[in-house]
Design an enzyme around this catalytic site. Sequence first.
Site, short mmCIF file in Angstrom:
data_model
loop_
_atom_site.label_atom_id
_atom_site.label_comp_id
_atom_site.label_asym_id
_atom_site.label_seq_id
_atom_site.Cartn_x
_atom_site.Cartn_y
_atom_site.Cartn_z
CG HIS A 187 -2.05 1.01 1.05
ND1 HIS A 187 -2.09 2.17 1.76
CD2 HIS A 187 -3.11 1.03 0.21
CE1 HIS A 187 -3.15 2.86 1.38
NE2 HIS A 187 -3.79 2.19 0.45
CG HIS A 208 -4.94 6.32 -2.75
ND1 HIS A 208 -3.66 5.94 -2.42
CD2 HIS A 208 -5.78 5.42 -2.19
CE1 HIS A 208 -3.72 4.84 -1.67
NE2 HIS A 208 -4.99 4.50 -1.52
CG HIS A 217 -7.49 -0.02 -3.09
ND1 HIS A 217 -7.34 1.14 -3.81
CD2 HIS A 217 -6.75 0.15 -1.96
CE1 HIS A 217 -6.56 1.98 -3.13
NE2 HIS A 217 -6.19 1.41 -2.01
CG HIS A 354 -11.62 4.99 0.99
ND1 HIS A 354 -10.74 5.98 0.61
CD2 HIS A 354 -10.84 3.93 1.34
CE1 HIS A 354 -9.51 5.53 0.71
NE2 HIS A 354 -9.54 4.27 1.14
CG HIS A 358 -8.51 4.83 5.43
ND1 HIS A 358 -7.40 4.06 5.67
CD2 HIS A 358 -8.99 4.42 4.24
CE1 HIS A 358 -7.21 3.22 4.65
NE2 HIS A 358 -8.18 3.43 3.77
CG PHE A 375 -3.03 7.13 1.77
CD1 PHE A 375 -4.04 6.18 1.75
CD2 PHE A 375 -3.29 8.37 1.23
CE1 PHE A 375 -5.28 6.47 1.21
CE2 PHE A 375 -4.53 8.67 0.68
CZ PHE A 375 -5.52 7.72 0.67
CG HIS A 388 -9.61 -0.87 0.95
ND1 HIS A 388 -9.84 -0.15 -0.20
CD2 HIS A 388 -8.99 -0.03 1.81
CE1 HIS A 388 -9.36 1.07 -0.05
NE2 HIS A 388 -8.84 1.18 1.16
CU1 C2O Z 1 -5.33 2.69 -0.65
CU2 C2O Z 1 -8.07 2.99 1.69
O1 C2O Z 1 -6.59 3.26 0.68
#
Ligand code: C2O
Length: 621
Positions: A187, A208, A217, A354, A358, A375, A388
């Site tokens: 990631h 992203h 993803h 999303h 996070h 991130f 995810h």
């Molecule tokens: Cu690559 Cu939720 O991020």
Amino acid sequence: MASFTSPTTFTAIPATTTKRHPNSPFFSTSHHRSKQITTHRTFKISCKASENNEKRPEPEKLTLLDGHNLDRRNLLLGLGAGGLYTTVNLPKVFAAPIKTPDVSTCKDSTTGFTNLKDHIRSNACCPPSSENPIKDYVIPTDAVLRTRPVAHRVTEEYKAKYQKAMAAMRALPDEHPHSFAAQAKIHCAYCNGGYFQDGFPTKELQIHNSWLFYPFHRWYLYFFEKILGTLIDDPTFALPYWNWDNPSGMSMPGFFEGKYLPNADPTVRVPNAAFDAFRNVDHLPPAIVNMDFRNSASGGYTCVQQIGSNLTLMYKQMVANSPNAETFFGGEFRAGDDPIDMQHSTGPIESGVHTAVHAWVGNNRMPNNEDMGNFYSAGWDPLFYTHHANVDRTWKLWKDMQGPDYPDHTEPTDPDWLNASYVFYDENQELVRVYNKDCVQIENLRYEYEPSPLPWLGSRPVGRNKNSNVAENLIGTVKKVEEVKFPVKLDQTVKVLVKRPARNRSKQDKKKAYELLYINDIKLDGEKFVKFDVFVNDLDDGTPSTPTDSEFAGSFSQLAHLHGHKMLMRSGATFGLNELLEDIQAENDEYILVTLVPKEGCEDVTVGEIKVKLATSRSSR
Ligand code: C2O
């Protein structure tokens, strides 16, 4: 209203499931504005924690718009005037898809962090290198179907399997491509400057804030899941998904909590392989996720209000703001594009729920909100993959919404999207190249999602003010967009009147061309969490609209990217106006009032353009 091809009902999960999962609060969703969802629910509300706070959030200070100077902002960010944003954007004559990076070239941007004690994950960015050439991945067609279960509803048997697989992954040495460390680093490599683009030695690869978000993803989880299955020799193994779009799944899934597994013999301590120490302890179960989350403040809602707010936000992000591929997937990103200079929008789910989840899970007591709140560190929390999985499920749900109401719920057809590719270690430790075009059908990847009701489908928001001519009445008081000197600073609320390209369009015309509000050329400090809200015709009556009101168009939000060097970024946001203007009975209005309200990290943010445009299914701004 919705015609939906998946098994979809608005009835809740049977009450018996709550017994197995004491950590999973089960709610009757009695939000007053939700239409269909109220009828079937007979469940007890276990909203205890915040029931006594009935107040709406404090009104924001509203100030009229004023022009601002970009040079001053560049100085604030420590950059000279005429720095990053003076490049001319050439037409994309030589457009090409993003190419597979070479893992051996990965550079670890986390080693460049200046203050080591400020972050817990160093050397966090590069998966193990390999001399082997990358092969095109061949999707096994005979693989057994894997069904991803709802994390809040998994059986004891499933939990044991999950523990065994995750523990096996954690037991591998970091240099092993199947180790948890190697998986977590993927990631960071793809979003914190691990790779430069093939042929563009100064342009980082970033998955992203663009149309690469969903397919990258999807593939990442695909291999993570296949590797876990291989480690326990169980080809049916599937990742659990965090069903945060359903009231019964809006808390953290209980089995991710607790450092040790429950054990009959308390002298034997077995570590919980799903646990991560770096989470916000205030948000452990039974706290309800706040999809409108910003780091510095909470919504001040009761639990029931929070659920109602979440469901209408889901509706806005999945339906009202996502009529076509351009809006849902986010803007284009091609070879040679600069990820810190995105000219297009981030999709509403990516920028919305999303990012909110996070930030909500990450530990706010640590300087960079590790793990989930930044991130570079997000992949180190096993909950990341379960979060995810539900993000991935929203793609499938959106695509399954078919019929006359949703004529354009299809993937991008641009070859530069279809042929964009990434590299992963597969379940046999081979380096493989995978393409967006091969992940469009999850049936081909041989997995599916356990069905769960979608109460947000019936949670269309309601307009508060049904007065037409809200904006016309402000002409002379609030500036029209053409009278404003852009860029404008978002260190205070910005209000502007925007003329619409057409009005009173027929239902058919509205399905042929979507009226969209574009907030373009948003410039921000990429190392900060940034969030601002966007309202349409929100009246200055002391109580700003909330996500359950149609006037709340949505938010722009961006997760922090801790990075080896300063990151000044450009991005964009798009909001659907078709339904919004119907809800507030303003379809006949010539102008709309657009209000941008800074919520977090906006001191240095500027916006370069605000406009309303009719967009067809394939149009690009
Ligand atoms: Cu690559 Cu939720 O991020």
